[in-house]
Structures are given as C-alpha cells and as structure tokens.
Design a protein around this motif. Structure first.
Motif, PDB file in Angstrom:
ATOM      1  N   SER A   1      34.428  53.303  44.099  1.00  0.00           N
ATOM      2  CA  SER A   1      35.864  53.297  44.395  1.00  0.00           C
ATOM      3  C   SER A   1      36.375  52.004  44.492  1.00  0.00           C
ATOM      4  O   SER A   1      37.450  51.877  43.791  1.00  0.00           O
ATOM      5  N   MET A   2      35.466  50.874  44.829  1.00  0.00           N
ATOM      6  CA  MET A   2      36.027  49.637  44.771  1.00  0.00           C
ATOM      7  C   MET A   2      36.404  49.253  43.508  1.00  0.00           C
ATOM      8  O   MET A   2      37.267  48.279  43.042  1.00  0.00           O
ATOM      9  N   ILE A   3      35.313  49.406  42.479  1.00  0.00           N
ATOM     10  CA  ILE A   3      35.457  49.055  40.958  1.00  0.00           C
ATOM     11  C   ILE A   3      36.894  49.646  40.707  1.00  0.00           C
ATOM     12  O   ILE A   3      37.743  48.792  39.935  1.00  0.00           O
ATOM     13  N   CYS A   4      37.145  50.899  40.843  1.00  0.00           N
ATOM     14  CA  CYS A   4      38.439  51.605  40.197  1.00  0.00           C
ATOM     15  C   CYS A   4      39.392  50.769  40.840  1.00  0.00           C
ATOM     16  O   CYS A   4      40.345  50.833  40.303  1.00  0.00           O
ATOM     17  N   ILE A   5      39.635  50.469  42.357  1.00  0.00           N
ATOM     18  CA  ILE A   5      40.703  49.832  42.640  1.00  0.00           C
ATOM     19  C   ILE A   5      40.910  48.525  41.905  1.00  0.00           C
ATOM     20  O   ILE A   5      41.937  48.121  41.616  1.00  0.00           O
ATOM     21  N   ILE A   6      39.902  47.579  41.696  1.00  0.00           N
ATOM     22  CA  ILE A   6      39.918  46.523  41.356  1.00  0.00           C
ATOM     23  C   ILE A   6      40.459  46.703  39.512  1.00  0.00           C
ATOM     24  O   ILE A   6      41.318  45.909  39.218  1.00  0.00           O
ATOM     25  N   ILE A   7      40.112  47.790  38.904  1.00  0.00           N
ATOM     26  CA  ILE A   7      40.743  48.024  37.704  1.00  0.00           C
ATOM     27  C   ILE A   7      42.134  48.284  37.782  1.00  0.00           C
ATOM     28  O   ILE A   7      42.939  47.868  36.749  1.00  0.00           O
ATOM     29  N   MET A   8      42.599  49.044  38.917  1.00  0.00           N
ATOM     30  CA  MET A   8      43.939  49.491  39.257  1.00  0.00           C
ATOM     31  C   MET A   8      44.715  48.347  39.377  1.00  0.00           C
ATOM     32  O   MET A   8      45.776  48.153  38.673  1.00  0.00           O
ATOM     33  N   VAL A   9      44.311  47.362  39.898  1.00  0.00           N
ATOM     34  CA  VAL A   9      45.053  46.384  40.570  1.00  0.00           C
ATOM     35  C   VAL A   9      45.271  45.165  39.001  1.00  0.00           C
ATOM     36  O   VAL A   9      46.251  44.927  38.654  1.00  0.00           O
ATOM     37  N   PHE A  10      44.141  45.225  38.284  1.00  0.00           N
ATOM     38  CA  PHE A  10      44.118  44.280  37.077  1.00  0.00           C
ATOM     39  C   PHE A  10      45.172  45.055  36.110  1.00  0.00           C
ATOM     40  O   PHE A  10      45.971  44.190  35.572  1.00  0.00           O
ATOM     41  N   THR A  11      45.185  46.393  35.897  1.00  0.00           N
ATOM     42  CA  THR A  11      46.323  46.903  35.105  1.00  0.00           C
ATOM     43  C   THR A  11      47.490  46.560  35.465  1.00  0.00           C
ATOM     44  O   THR A  11      48.568  46.295  34.775  1.00  0.00           O
ATOM     45  N   SER A  12      47.844  46.660  37.010  1.00  0.00           N
ATOM     46  CA  SER A  12      49.121  46.646  37.463  1.00  0.00           C
ATOM     47  C   SER A  12      49.535  45.051  37.180  1.00  0.00           C
ATOM     48  O   SER A  12      50.865  45.094  36.875  1.00  0.00           O
TER      49      SER A  12
END
Lengths: 377, 331
Positions: B276-287
C-alpha cells in the motif's frame, strides 16, 4: 534445504564448549543490539526504500537541470564526481535502510552524470564508453561500502570487458578476410572464454571457502556478499552469449574451453564435499565424475548447462536458497536454449528428450537401490 | 542473551557478523556453520540427488511426449486429437475419484484436470473453427472448473480460478466493450479481487487451517492494489476525463488506509502494508509531475517534490520497522 533456526537454537545445537557458547552469545547480543535495524529489516522494506529514494533523487536531478547548473559538460562531471565522492564517504557512517538507499541513489546518479559528461559530444566509440564505465566502477567497488553498488560494479566490470572484446571481434569479422584477421578472431575468442572461465572458477572458490575467506576478510567482510553473488550473476549473464542468437559476432565458437573449466570446478566441489565429507573412496569419486562427464558430453558447446548445475551443487552444499533458485532457473533456461538450437526435427528432438528422460529415471532407480543397499549393509 | 535477539533467525548476515569476532577461528565457525544447517548431511545429499534425477527425468519425458504430439499433431485425425485431450482430463479425474481428496497427489490431479479442461476447449475451437472470441473460451473454462475448485481445498487451484476470472473480464472489456469501459473494468476487477481477499481473511481469522498460508492473500492484495492504483494514476494523468477514474481514486484512498489498519491491528502482515505504501508513493509522484503542468514554478515543485517523496519513503520505512518490532515484542 532445511528451515533456518533461531540464534539460540544454533548456539545450543553447535558442538562448542560452554564457555565458547557464552562468549559468542554475548558478542552477538552486543553487536545485534547496536545494529538491529540492519539485521532485522525485512527485504521489502529495502525495496520500498530503493523505489522511494530513486524517485526522489530523479526529481532532484530534474530540479538541477532546470536550474541550469548542469548546462555544461564540466559542471556535469564536477557535480557527478562530488556526488560519487559524497556517496562513498558517507557509506562508512553507521546507517540504516533509508540512509543506505539515499546514498545508493546519490552514487548512481553521480555515476550517470560523470559518464554522460565524459562521453557527450566527444566520441561515439563504444570502446571508450565501456572503458569509462570500467574506470568509474573499479574505484567505486574498492571504496564504497554500499552493498547494492558493489554488486552492480562486480556485474558491470566483466560485462563491459566482454562487450569490448565483442566489439573488437565484430570489427575483425567485418574487416578484410586475411590470415592475421583469422588469428586475431581465434585469440579474441579464447580470451573471452578464458575471462568467463576465470569468473566461474573464482566465484566457485569464493563459495567453497566461504568460512576461510570470512575469517581472512574480518572487518572488510562487506566485500564478500556482493562479490560472491555478483560474480555468479555476471557469469550467468555472460554465458547467455553461448546461445546462437546472442553470439553472432564470434566466428569461432570454442565454448568447450568454458565447459572444461566449469567441469573442473564441479569436480573440485564434488571432491571437497562428497569425498572429504563422506569419506568416499578415490575409485567411487572417479566413477561419479566419469558418469557426470559422459552424461554432459553432448552439451560440451553449451557451458551454461554445466555451470548452472555447478551453481545448484554449490548452493546446496552451502545451504543457500537464493543461489539455488538462481541455479535452477538458469538450468531450465540453458537446457531450453540447448534443445531449441539442436539442428534436428521436432520428432528427433522428442525422441532425444524421451530417451534422456528415461536415462535419468533409470539413474534415479539405480541410485536409490545403491543407497538402500548401502544402508542395509 | 537478550530475549529479542535469541529468537532472531540465524541468517548468513549473522554468520558474517560472527566471523568478525576477536578470537574466533575456523574450527568454531565450522561448528556454527554446521549447526545453522548450512552444511547438508548425508541423508540430505541422498534426498537431493534422487529428487534432482527424478525431476529432470520426469520433466524430460513429459516434454518429449509433448514435442512428439506437437510434431504429429497436424496429421492426427480430429477424433484422435479430441480423444487425447479428453483422456488427459478423464484419467486424472478418475484417479482422484478413487483417492482421498485430502492427499497432495489428488489435489495435483484436480489441478491437472482443471488445466486440461482449457486445452479441450482450445482444441475444440481449433478443430471446428467456431469463430468464438478468446473471451468465450475463458468464460467457459472458468464456469466448467468451478465445481472442481469448490471441492479441491487447494489454494493454487483457487488462484488459477481467480486468474481466469480476471482474464475473462479483461478480455470481455477489450473484445466486447469499447475503450470507454476501461476505468470501470479496473474498478470491477478491484472489487472482485478485494471480495476474494475479504472472504479469505475472514476464514483465516476464524482459524480455518485451510487458510493459514499467507502467500495467496498477499498475491491477491498486490493484484487489487495494482488495479485501483492504475485507475487512480491514469485519472491523475488524464485529469479525470472519465468518472470511472474518479471512482478509482475515491476508492483507493480509504482502501490504502483500510489496508494499513487491518494488517497492522487485526491481521499481522507487513507485505500488504508495504505494498500500500509503495502505491501511495507512486500516486504522490504522479501528482507532483502533474502539478508541474499547471504551474510555472517547476523549480520549487521539483525540489519540494523530491524532498517530499524521500520524506514519505522514510516515514513508510520507519512505520514498517516499528510495527515489525512491536509484533516481535508481543510474540
């Protein structure tokens, strides 16, 4: 392979004296307590740290480009060098998973910047590019304490050397067809096979004498793991060239040179483990080696098969699951390559496979019968 | 010795640490090496060699038989082709009927029967050129093996069945529906996989021994997270030009929080939290990359963005290590 035990169980089960057990327990107590985050960190935490720090560092790099700090080759080289030196120096400080990943990201970006700065607009010669990589990776391997960086250096250096040889061989192949060109081709082919063979031999010896080397390295034992695994990985990657589709540059094959060295390493490990550990007689040892040689004779020009078998045996004798998985995976890959490249019809290949299968099943029954007979006697 | 340290697994790292001890010699290290189980004994070697010979022999024989049929396949009569594939289904099924379903070999045979069901459908479609889509094949395959899956009590077979459901839905969206349905398909796939995960975890919490292994829920978690994260990331990239992406994002955030709560408090599993944390990091990076499109001050965004991602990573690692240590203290 057996499940790993706890520290307490290992110390209790070992054949050490009581005072030795006590001193080892207190040593591990003090060392692990002060270094718990490094010892006890699950592997996926390291994966997260690598992904996160790489993304963050990538954004910083874009930021530096936007600021026009990196608008000239000199500034790129200087910035890259500063990052490499910082990454190496800081790796000697006591660190945790986060700091290690940040340092790895800094080192990697520094290397990319230095390489980019040195080669841009100067030359398109592949050899120069590869030499630059080798010259950067050697000091990083020698001085950086970071595990992943050392691993990458150990893998990159032989691959770059091999690429230089391949490039020289290609230039000879497309040049005029003279006798000296032919001798140069043969020489380059022999050098490349000896390079791969030496990597295989060294990596085998490193794993066979794991304990001795650990004792010799003492406080420099952070060299051991990345070197040991790196050499195995680079030997496997180099052996992929033995497949027809990947080695179009070499006119002369001579892969049997590597096979002979791999077989020598395999014989040595069988000697060390089976003969010495289980007091096998010299006659039985020679019979075992001869049977293995006969079975593997048709694969003499596919050194990948015997090398993966060597890795499997090494892994099992050292109780190393990661190495074992690597060995089994590439054993399957190299066997597939071997059968794919056989210049035969599908019918003949199927007969060869079924016959080989029957032979191995027969060997299984013979082996289990010998063991059962040995146990009853 | 400290209780926490006694129960740590003796890995190679610990062995290398020990080699640095003053006064340690090869003899002592060898004893520790053997006690740790790194050096196999005679029986282990015998077992290993016999398994290796049998595995290679069986594998070569099976592949040889497959190649033999592949060579002769075109010249075989259609009834023989169908007959062979039907026999491959019937033989394992018959053996299973007369065996104890709880035995491992019975479960493997049920797995084989399920896989050969697919091969029958493929051969049937090939011979009679029915013109069916791949979606029809996978749908029929999924439905036909449902009964086998229900009685098998075998996690790998459940996973194959779930994979077939996923493939069927994906093929349905590509072959039957148009591109517009893509974000909704991602959401539906997420819902289906999460439902499977929920059922699995409920039974696991009840203590059913069939559900004790963690590898399957971890795989399903990663699959569910992948779908919802892809939907959210695409939504951010395409500025939510479709409501489906917005639904994915609105669902993703509470899902990540839910994952964190459930797997840290109720069911102890760091892998799901870490994913889940990896997914959050990916979402933040995309944002961060998307914000740059709207802003003229890309320097600050890149600088702050890089800093923020590294901070987020550090916090994630800190939380994971802390949770891990807390569980070990409880144990």
């Amino acid at each position: 392979m057996k499940r790993l035990k706890t520290i307490e169980n290992v110390i209790n089960d070992s054949a050490l004296k009581d005072n030795e057990k006590t001193s080892i327990s207190s040593y591990l107590d003090s060392q692990i307590s002060s270094n718990l985050s490094n010892i006890d960190t699950p592997w996926f935490v390291k994966i997260i740290s690598i992904i996160g720090t790489w993304i963050g560092s990538f954004l910083f790099l874009l930021f530096l480009f936007q600021l026009n700090i990196l608008n000239s080759e000199i500034s790129v080289i200087i910035s890259g060098t500063i990052m490499i030196v910082s990454g190496i120096s800081l790796s000697y400080l006591k660190s945790n998973a986060i700091v290690e990943s940040i340092l790895f990201a800094i080192l990697s970006i520094g290397q990319i910047m230095v390489i980019f700065g040195l080669i841009s607009n100067k030359t398109h010669d592949l050899k120069v590019f590869l030499l630059i990589i080798i010259l950067i990776e050697i000091p990083i391997y020698l001085f950086a304490k970071n595990y992943v960086q050392k691993l990458i250096s150990v893998i990159a250096i032989p691959l770059c050397i091999m690429a230089i040889i391949q490039d020289a061989s290609y230039n000879t192949a497309i040049g005029p067809d003279t006798i000296s060109a032919m001798y140069i081709s043969i020489l380059l082919s022999i050098i490349s096979k000896l390079l791969i063979s030496s990597i295989i031999m060294v990596s085998s010896l490193i794993w066979i004498f794991e304990t001795k080397i650990q004792l010799k390295l003492k406080h420099f034992n952070y060299f051991y793991s990345p070197t040991a695994y790196g050499l195995i990985i680079s030997s496997i990657l180099l052996l992929l060239l033995s497949h027809d589709n990947f080695s179009y540059n070499f006119k002369i094959s001579l892969w049997y040179i590597t096979t002979i060295f791999s077989f020598a390493a395999l014989s040595f490990i069988i000697f060390i483990t089976l003969k010495n550990q289980f007091n096998l007689s010299l006659k039985k040892y020679l019979i075992i080696i001869s049977v293995i040689a006969l079975i593997l004779l048709p694969t003499v020009n596919s050194p990948g098969i015997i090398t993966s078998l060597l890795i499997i045996i090494l892994a099992f004798s050292n109780g190393n699951k990661l190495l074992f998985t690597l060995g089994i995976s590439f054993f399957a890959v190299f066997l597939s390559f071997f059968y794919y490249s056989l210049q035969q019809t599908l019918l003949l290949k199927s007969i060869i496979l079924m016959s080989s299968g029957a032979l191995f099943i027969l060997l299984y029954f013979v082996f289990t019968k010998i063991i059962r007979h040995g146990k009853t006697v | 010795m400290n209780d926490k340290i006694k129960n740590i697994t003796f890995t190679r790292k610990i062995f290398y640490l020990l080699s640095q001890m003053d006064g340690i010699n090869k003899e002592k290290l060898d004893k520790i090496y053997s006690a740790a189980g790194f050096k196999p004994d005679k029986d282990s070697w015998y077992s290993f060699i016999s398994k290796l010979l049998l595995s290679i022999g069986t594998l070569f024989t099976i592949i040889g038989i497959i190649f033999f049929f592949a060579y002769n396949w075109r010249s075989l009569h259609k009834f023989i082709k169908l007959g062979i594939t039907i026999l491959l289904l019937i033989i394992p099924a018959l053996i299973t009927i007369f065996s104890d379903l709880n035995k491992f070999h019975s479960k493997l045979l049920l797995l084989a029967s399920s896989i050969f069901t697919g091969s029958i459908l493929a051969v049937f479609g090939q011979i009679y050129q029915t013109g069916a889509n791949a979606f029809d094949l996978f749908l029929a395959w999924t439905i036909l093996i449902t009964g086998i899956v229900a009685i098998s009590k075998f996690q790998p077979l459940w996973l194959i069945w779930l994979a077939l459901i996923n493939i069927t839905i994906i093929l349905f969206s590509f072959q039957i529906l148009d591109d517009w349905a893509f974000p909704y398909i991602l959401f539906i796939l997420f819902v289906i996989n999460s439902a499977f995960l929920a059922v699995f975890e409920i039974f696991q919490k009840k203590g059913d021994p069939l559900f004790k292994y963690r590898w399957m829920p971890r795989i399903i978690t990663i699959i569910a997270l992948t779908y919802i994260t892809i939907g959210s990331v695409m939504g951010i990239t395409y500025e939510f030009n479709d409501k489906g992406y917005l639904i994915c994002l609105i669902t993703a955030i509470p899902f990540y929080c839910g994952m964190f709560y459930i797997y840290s408090q109720k069911i102890h599993d760091l892998t799901s939290i870490a994913s889940s944390m990896i997914c959050i990091i990916i979402m933040v990076f995309t944002s961060i990359l998307k914000i740059m499109d709207f802003s003229s001050d890309s320097f600050s965004i890149l600088f702050l963005g890089g800093f923020f991602v590294i901070l987020l990573t550090s916090i994630s690692i800190f939380i994971l290590i802390r949770i891990n240590r807390k569980w070990k203290e409880i144990i």
